[in-house]
Design a protein around this motif. Structure first.
Motif: not given
Ligand code: AMP
Length: 394
Positions: A195-197, A219-220, A320-321, A351, A201, A323, A292
């Motif tokens: 995920g992104a946040k 993930g991000g 990963g992304v 996700d 985490k 969506e 990435g």
């Molecule tokens: P979270 O709410 O922290 O679980 O984040 C979920 C979001 O993380 C989703 O909308 C994904 O698109 C995003 N995400 C996952 N991997 C990446 C990445 N490599 N770069 C940017 N956003 C990401």
């Protein structure tokens, strides 16, 4: 363990059940997916069978304290009535005297649903007078909305403070599962975080360092870690304010003998879009202008090996992304391996759950959490305010 509806006498009692019927509804006001409704049936049926007068209260969407016909709970009422195979009455306005009259006229085993509680601004403000009004309708409060158990709203925290409160079966199951994996896991215990946040985490990782054997990060959020150890992650998502903490976490993990595994390779993209030009990169060597978007094949293989041997798995966040079709592969593969694992697996976050559901393997995981924020809070080692108001079983 917290008290549940099994631990009290509900016969003839007015029971206020806070459920989470925040289901997806389309433009034609049809329910797209009803898991959140079906998941509450065991609790409602138990209450009906034991002679309770059941008052259901939920929110739907974000009406921000205004009446919005598109966010009415009427479609949910119709679906619930069908699922229960009995009529469910509906109270349009909880502040109107007619609602109290309806409640007073209920017979044992009757079910009544209140209109979307977030039509009132007092709900999210946890207004004491509003909470008192809600509490005046009932003798007992049942917490069945795990997804809002971390929020101090009038229909969750406010009412639970005023009348005796217990858990419904859904919340009980969530608490049992999280307690099992956090406090009594079988080893090897593997956490998968994506995920992104990253701000949400990192406290999870800090809490889990004393409990897990391995943490797989994708993930991000992974790129802040890669940058923290000197990698060039190009345009990837990075939280520069967390670099120091990420480095510290890696050092602490090493001291405690916990393996933190970062992506080895990645699918990078020229921009954040579905049809972006893509290229594979080793984690530390992104080309300028690329970011990435998904974990790469070597990482998937490496994560697979670790997941295969795990006896307990906790997974939160996409790798990963998710969506975008093009960047779903990592998350879907991990979902497949988690589902194949024969140990205990607990999954939270939209996700990760969507990936498991889209592969049709939901039944193969031990527990799919109904609350993203609430489950993260438990994984961070924090208590849920609404749950804290419920007494322990003696
Ligand atoms: P979270 O709410 O922290 O679980 O984040 C979920 C979001 O993380 C989703 O909308 C994904 O698109 C995003 N995400 C996952 N991997 C990446 C990445 N490599 N770069 C940017 N956003 C990401």
């Amino acid at each position: 363990m917290k008290k549940t509806i099994r631990d009290i006498d509900v016969a003839g009692k007015r029971v206020f059940v806070r459920v989470d019927y925040n289901v997806p509804i389309n433009n034609e006001l049809k329910i797209v997916e009803d898991t959140r409704i079906t998941a509450t049936l065991p609790t409602i049926n138990y209450l009906i069978e034991h002679g309770a007068r059941v008052i259901l209260c939920s929110h739907l969407g974000r009406p921000n304290g205004q009446v919005d016909p598109k966010l009415s709970l009427r479609p949910v009422l119709a679906r619930l009535s069908k699922l229960l195979d009995k009529p469910v009455s509906f109270a349009e306005d909880v502040l109107d005297d007619s609602t109290l009259e309806m409640v007073n006229n209920m017979q044992d085993g009757d079910v009544l649903m209140l209109e979307n509680i977030r039509f009132y601004k007092e709900e999210e403000a946890n207004d004491p007078a509003f909470a008192k009004k809600l509490a005046s309708l009932a003798d007992i409060f049942v917490l069945e909305a795990f997804g809002t158990a971390h929020r101090k709203h009038a229909s969750t925290y406010g009412v639970a403070k005023l009348i005796p409160a217990v858990c419904g079966f859904l919340v009980e199951q969530e608490l049992v599962m999280f307690d099992k994996v956090i406090n009594n896991p079988e080893h090897p215990f593997v956490a998968i975080l994506g995920g992104a946040k990253i701000a949400d985490k990192l406290p999870v990782i800090e809490n889990l360092l004393d409990k897990v054997d391995t943490i797989l990060i994708g993930g991000g959020m992974a790129y802040t870690f890669v940058k923290a150890i000197g990698g060039n992650v190009g345009m990837s998502l990075v939280d520069n304010t967390k670099l120091e903490l990420a480095k510290q976490i890696l050092d602490t993990a090493k001291e405690k003998g916990v393996k933190i595994v970062l992506p080895i390779d990645n699918i990078g993209a020229k921009d954040f879009s579905e049809d972006a030009e893509t290229m594979k990169f080793n984690s530390a060597f992104f080309a300028d202008g690329y970011q990435g978007m998904d974990i790469g094949p070597k990482t998937i293989k490496c994560f697979k090996k670790i997941i295969k041997k795990a006896k307990t798995i906790v997974w939160n966040g996409p790798l990963g992304v998710y969506e975008y079709e093009k960047f779903k592969r990592g998350t879907n593969k991990i979902a497949k391996y988690v589902a194949k694992n024969k140990g205990i697996s607990v999954i939270g976050g939209g996700d990760s759950i969507a990936a498991i559901q889209s592969l049709g393997v939901s039944k193969k995981v031990t527990h799919i959490s109904t609350g993203g924020g609430a489950s993260l809070m438990l994984l961070q080692g924090k208590k849920l305010p609404c749950v804290e108001l419920i007494e322990d079983v003696k």
